[in-house]
Design an enzyme around this catalytic site. Sequence first.
Site, short mmCIF file in Angstrom:
data_model
loop_
_atom_site.label_atom_id
_atom_site.label_comp_id
_atom_site.label_asym_id
_atom_site.label_seq_id
_atom_site.Cartn_x
_atom_site.Cartn_y
_atom_site.Cartn_z
N ARG A 111 0.84 -1.20 0.00
CA ARG A 111 0.00 0.00 0.00
C ARG A 111 0.87 1.25 0.00
O ARG A 111 0.66 2.17 -0.76
CB ARG A 111 -0.91 -0.02 1.22
CG ARG A 111 -2.25 -0.69 0.99
CD ARG A 111 -2.11 -2.12 0.48
NE ARG A 111 -3.40 -2.79 0.38
CZ ARG A 111 -3.98 -3.41 1.39
NH1 ARG A 111 -3.36 -3.53 2.56
NH2 ARG A 111 -5.18 -3.95 1.23
N ASP B 34 -7.09 -13.64 1.51
CA ASP B 34 -8.06 -12.80 2.22
C ASP B 34 -8.93 -12.00 1.26
O ASP B 34 -8.53 -11.68 0.15
CB ASP B 34 -7.31 -11.82 3.14
CG ASP B 34 -6.34 -10.93 2.37
OD1 ASP B 34 -5.63 -11.46 1.50
OD2 ASP B 34 -6.30 -9.71 2.62
N GLU B 35 -10.11 -11.69 1.74
CA GLU B 35 -11.01 -10.72 1.11
C GLU B 35 -11.13 -10.90 -0.41
O GLU B 35 -11.12 -9.93 -1.14
CB GLU B 35 -10.52 -9.29 1.42
CG GLU B 35 -10.53 -9.00 2.90
CD GLU B 35 -10.02 -7.60 3.24
OE1 GLU B 35 -10.55 -7.00 4.17
OE2 GLU B 35 -9.07 -7.12 2.58
N TRP C 152 -7.04 -13.70 11.38
CA TRP C 152 -7.11 -12.24 11.57
C TRP C 152 -8.50 -11.75 11.90
O TRP C 152 -8.67 -10.72 12.51
CB TRP C 152 -6.56 -11.51 10.34
CG TRP C 152 -7.41 -11.50 9.11
CD1 TRP C 152 -7.49 -12.48 8.17
CD2 TRP C 152 -8.30 -10.46 8.67
NE1 TRP C 152 -8.37 -12.12 7.18
CE2 TRP C 152 -8.88 -10.88 7.46
CE3 TRP C 152 -8.65 -9.21 9.18
CZ2 TRP C 152 -9.80 -10.11 6.75
CZ3 TRP C 152 -9.56 -8.44 8.46
CH2 TRP C 152 -10.13 -8.88 7.26
N TYR D 8 -3.50 -5.29 15.13
CA TYR D 8 -3.43 -4.48 13.92
C TYR D 8 -2.88 -3.11 14.29
O TYR D 8 -3.55 -2.29 14.89
CB TYR D 8 -4.83 -4.36 13.28
CG TYR D 8 -5.07 -5.47 12.30
CD1 TYR D 8 -4.67 -6.77 12.62
CD2 TYR D 8 -5.63 -5.24 11.06
CE1 TYR D 8 -4.84 -7.80 11.72
CE2 TYR D 8 -5.81 -6.27 10.15
CZ TYR D 8 -5.42 -7.55 10.49
OH TYR D 8 -5.58 -8.56 9.60
N TRP E 273 -0.44 -2.63 8.54
CA TRP E 273 -1.05 -2.32 7.24
C TRP E 273 -0.84 -0.83 7.00
O TRP E 273 -1.04 -0.02 7.90
CB TRP E 273 -2.55 -2.65 7.27
CG TRP E 273 -2.82 -4.11 7.48
CD1 TRP E 273 -3.25 -4.71 8.62
CD2 TRP E 273 -2.66 -5.16 6.52
NE1 TRP E 273 -3.39 -6.06 8.42
CE2 TRP E 273 -3.03 -6.37 7.15
CE3 TRP E 273 -2.25 -5.20 5.18
CZ2 TRP E 273 -3.00 -7.60 6.49
CZ3 TRP E 273 -2.21 -6.42 4.53
CH2 TRP E 273 -2.59 -7.61 5.18
N THR E 274 -0.48 -0.49 5.78
CA THR E 274 0.03 0.88 5.59
C THR E 274 -0.83 1.77 4.70
O THR E 274 -0.34 2.76 4.17
CB THR E 274 1.46 0.83 5.01
OG1 THR E 274 1.42 0.10 3.77
CG2 THR E 274 2.43 0.17 5.95
N GLU E 275 -2.12 1.45 4.54
CA GLU E 275 -2.96 2.35 3.75
C GLU E 275 -2.80 3.80 4.21
O GLU E 275 -2.74 4.72 3.42
CB GLU E 275 -4.44 1.99 3.90
CG GLU E 275 -4.87 0.73 3.18
CD GLU E 275 -4.87 -0.48 4.10
OE1 GLU E 275 -4.01 -0.54 5.01
OE2 GLU E 275 -5.71 -1.36 3.91
C1 TNX Z 1 -7.89 -6.23 6.12
S1 TNX Z 1 -6.11 -8.45 7.23
C2 TNX Z 1 -6.97 -6.73 5.20
C3 TNX Z 1 -5.98 -5.81 4.62
C4 TNX Z 1 -6.17 -4.40 5.08
C5 TNX Z 1 -6.49 -4.38 6.56
C6 TNX Z 1 -6.59 -2.98 7.11
C7 TNX Z 1 -6.28 -8.89 5.85
C8 TNX Z 1 -5.88 -10.26 5.64
N1 TNX Z 1 -6.80 -8.07 4.92
O1 TNX Z 1 -6.06 -5.89 3.22
O2 TNX Z 1 -5.02 -3.68 4.83
O3 TNX Z 1 -7.70 -5.06 6.77
O4 TNX Z 1 -6.66 -2.97 8.50
#
Ligand code: TNX
Length: 785
Positions: free
Chosen positions: A187, A345-346, A412, A437, A487-489
């Site tokens: 990020r 993830d996601e 997570w 986090y 996480w570096t957004e």
């Molecule tokens: C969720 S944790 C994400 C990251 C994001 C983070 C922000 C994870 C496996 N996926 O893509 O940066 O939240 O807190």
Amino acid sequence: MGVRGLGKRTATAVLAMALGVAVGAQGRAPLTASAAETAPPPLIPLAAQINPGQGTFTLSAGAVIAVPTGDAQARFAAAQLADQVRRVRGLDLMVREGRQGAAITLALQADAPVTQAEGYTLEVTPSGAHITARDEAGLYYGAMSLAQLLTPEAAPGADQGPVTIAAQEIRDWPRFPWRGMMLDVARHFQPLDSVKALIDQMAAHKLNRLHLHLTDDQGWRLEIKHYPELTKVGAWRTPPSVVSGQSTTPYGGFYTQDQIRDLVAYAAARHITIVPEIDMPGHAQAVMASYPKIGVTGARPAVAVDWGVNPYLFNVDEPSFTFIQTVLDEVMTLFPSTYIHVGGDEALKDEWKASPKVQARMRALGLKDENALQTWFIERVGQYLAAHGRRMIGWDEILEGGIPPTATIMSWRGIKGAVDAARMDHDVILSPAPTLYLDSLQSRRDDEPAGRLAIVTLADIYAYDAMPAELNAEQAHHVLGGQANVWTEYMMTPWHVTHAVYPRIDALAEGLWSPKDKRDWRGFLDRLPAQLARYRHLGVDAADSAFAVDFTVEGGANAALAAGTATVALSNQAGVGTIRYTTDGSTPTSASTRYEAPLHLTLPATLNAMVFSDAGQVLAAPRRYDLTAEALRTRQSGELQACPQGEMGLRIPLTPDATTKGPVFNVNLFDACWVYPKARLDGVTTLTVNAARLARNYGLAHDAVKVRSHPATTPNGELVVRMDGCDGPVAATVPLPSPAAAPQQFPLTARLPATTGQRDLCLMYTAPIQGPLYAIGSVSLRAAP
Ligand code: TNX
């Protein structure tokens, strides 16, 4: 007779006499020896066993650290010890092979007393300090512990020059084998020097896994020889512009393979394994921007500028796996880590659902849904890694379609993933959000930089236990350990990362290394000032959020406005140190008045306060608090309440890729709406909002429907102010300026109808939700001149 009731120094003298120890044989020893024998052991993480010895050991410049002939790793550990002591304490030590004349020795020993992997024994006697271990990591950690013992002072001045420490025997070993940190370099790209600085501190804290999140929608950061477009295209994005005509220089960067080899070696020398993560099948937009054929639709998106969840997925056909395997071949050549992280993830399944080809493949494989397809996909990659002697790790979503047989799970979304996986005989690593986090803010203070609005304090991390209580002894063996994720957004610069990591890394390290029954928050706080002094000498700009002064007006700001006087309590989050303050506008010093009890002040007044440790060291930089009518009627962004709709709370900067610290704004992505609770409106005629226009760059996926739109009456929308909450009558409407014409930050002033009393003011923007995101920096109420 116990010595507890006696003063510190007396107690030490008694102890010294009782033990027949000659304290004070060398130079300034009398004072330091007392301190040495009574001070908390200056170790973070705390050691498993510390047994007091007799007397003290004094180390002066020129002392020799001896290592066995030919043991390069021991020599490196010794050099690191010398380096720490020189940089922190200004003492030059010499590293030599052979034991002669040595004050400090390091040696591997097959029958060393501590048998656990990575463990060590550190024996301090009046004649020297001796470290033994059965493996090189243990020897290194012994050296790191000794470096801390030799830099025990927090007090400026006393922390330099020869040092006297108590004789003792330390036996120490880790509670968990996986003691990790994850750094998101996708990020916001992290320069190599910053990554190395993190590695240095991880090693000093006995952390041993650096998980690098190398790829994501917003950037691919690793050179892959076979696929040059990944870094030619995928490593660069064009930041969204929020002001027309604003320059849009590409943002990005990547590591060459040579740089990675150097970094891996740098980490390995410090007993840290770098665990690479190549995220799949989602978080893959930068891949699709580089090689669209690997994607489901074949369309080429730009590298993402939206945070959150974006829709691009890997395809599930053979070219996709050829691509992944070829990338992993290079990854495995570069990273010797047994574990390779494949993300998981996601991954929004929409593209897979919409593609007839993917659906056909899913049916041909006999898979019941897209979650099962993800499990199949991940397992196929896991098998490939297994065939090459490696092991696959994935985020807990990979459990959703059944657990891939070869997977180790990184949990997570809470700890359920870890508990379930451990019960199914899989290894797990705990890194639950929000506690671990580090993009979560660490205090509610106004001066906190950007991040997620969950507050994770130093104490929260300290209290975290990586072993889920639900697991029985058998299942508990599957818990490899824990890891904190950066996480570096919203961490645009290395400074932001430093602020997020230190000193929370200290709490993390103690939780993952020290025995559970040694956990002691107050004891930790006693040991922390010495560590903060080390940070100062090493140029690590640790956050002072846990120590900074908070000002609380008794009865609230309105009571003070009504009375013209205020009673102000000063405190800090951790409840440590001595607060000193001034009321004349000057910066406090160690000689300023000590805060004892709430202060009674007549308005207008100004308080400046800072916090000192018992040793007289600055624990928190000065903070200022203005008690003027204007300040008491002003609320900063973080003091407003989000309107009570489903919240997605962030504290964000003016521009997504800012390169310096700047203003930040608390927003709820689902609703541009805030409440100024109990505004005291007597005599108030105008309301001024410090407004800001920000990029709306958030991939909300299926949550996009939750974004509330408020009807606008003019093209750019308005700021609407309502009285008595968000359903109350409209008190004022101010049109927003055209984005093309106004700067990014601009004031909005509204006349309010005359009224009295305390009423909730609701402030909302009606700007179209397809356009920029409007935010509030502060709101102030003014009486008519
Ligand atoms: C969720 S944790 C994400 C990251 C994001 C983070 C922000 C994870 C496996 N996926 O893509 O940066 O939240 O807190």
